[in-house]
Design a protein around this motif. Structure first.
Motif: not given
Length: 276
Positions: A213-218, A249-256
């Motif tokens: 699947k595409p990422m589903e962060t939101e 990966e660091q940006q992802y954790l910050d965004q999360l």
């Protein structure tokens, strides 16, 4: 549920597969690794007759309460969390303690496909304890007893636990995609572990579909909006599934963390438990 399967068992199998090279070490740190630490005590207890049968919950609770942290992670604090949770739910018999022993045993090299469900339950209990302690220590929220630490009594309870496990599993897979995509060699390794654990082709397909699947962060953030307890668990689960050795990966954790509304104090505490 959408699929006739145990998501908790799938979660246990995914954890055993080692989603990243560091997953095992982070789990060990959170359980208090090191000689004489909580992890070693739990593993010994899980494999001993002293922890078997009706005495397991009492013995495990006692061991947890008296353990000290040997690895700098959650360690001895887990005993305090369980003590508070025990009072809140009306006794240790209402706590899901057995999975923590299964998790410790697997991390120390024991266990097999027969403990998949217990192992998944142990992961949920540990994530719940990490979130509980981080929120309590930082004063971010007066935490309630996490879903994973409570023994399900009814079919409704079990369905709630399974839905929670599904959310955690989705969060871990999503985090693994943070640096672009899940490497095909990793996909095949995980698929091989699922087959080894006796996971059916239908259940394997569910995991493969989630990985593709595409990422589903939101969507994940929206699913936990309003609950700091579950948000903290979702962030903690993501730490187990990501190396954080790339800027993406660091940006992802910050965004999360921002999307989940977690304070820097809470995320620092959770990262500390996981050994970052």
């Amino acid at each position: 549920m959408e699929y006739a399967m145990s998501i908790t068992e799938l979660l246990g199998s995914m954890i055993q597969s080692g989603m990243t090279a560091s997953s095992g070490d982070r789990l060990k740190n959170a359980l208090g690794g090191g000689s004489g630490g909580l992890l070693e005590n739990l593993s010994s207890l899980f494999g001993s007759s002293a922890g078997a049968g009706g005495n397991m919950l009492e013995t495990l609770s006692s061991k947890l309460g008296g353990a000290s942290s040997g690895g700098g992670g959650l360690g001895g604090l887990l005993g305090s969390v369980l003590g508070e949770a025990e009072q809140a739910v009306g006794g240790k018999e209402n706590l899901a303690l057995g999975g923590l022993g299964a998790l410790a045993g697997a991390l120390m090299g024991g266990g097999g496909k027969s403990i998949g469900g217990a192992l998944g339950g142990g992961v949920l209990a540990l994530l719940g304890a990490m979130a509980y302690q981080a929120l309590k220590d930082t004063g971010a929220e007066k935490p309630s007893v996490p879903v994973g630490l409570t023994q399900p009594k009814t079919e409704s309870d079990r369905q709630i636990l399974e839905e929670h496990a599904k959310l955690i599993l989705r969060a871990m897979i999503n985090a693994a995609k943070a640096d672009g995509q899940i490497d095909q060699s990793e996909v095949q390794r995980i698929k091989g572990k699922l087959e080894e654990d006796g996971i059916s082709a239908h259940e394997q397909q569910f995991i493969m579909m989630e990985m593709q699947k595409p990422m589903e962060t939101e969507q994940l953030i929206a699913a936990v909006r309003g609950s700091q307890q579950v948000s903290a668990q979702l962030y903690a689960a993501s730490l187990l599934a990501i190396e954080v050795d790339t800027p993406a990966e660091q940006q992802y954790l910050d965004q999360l963390a921002t999307g989940l509304g977690l304070t820097p104090e809470v995320t620092r505490q959770l990262r500390g438990f996981a050994g970052f």
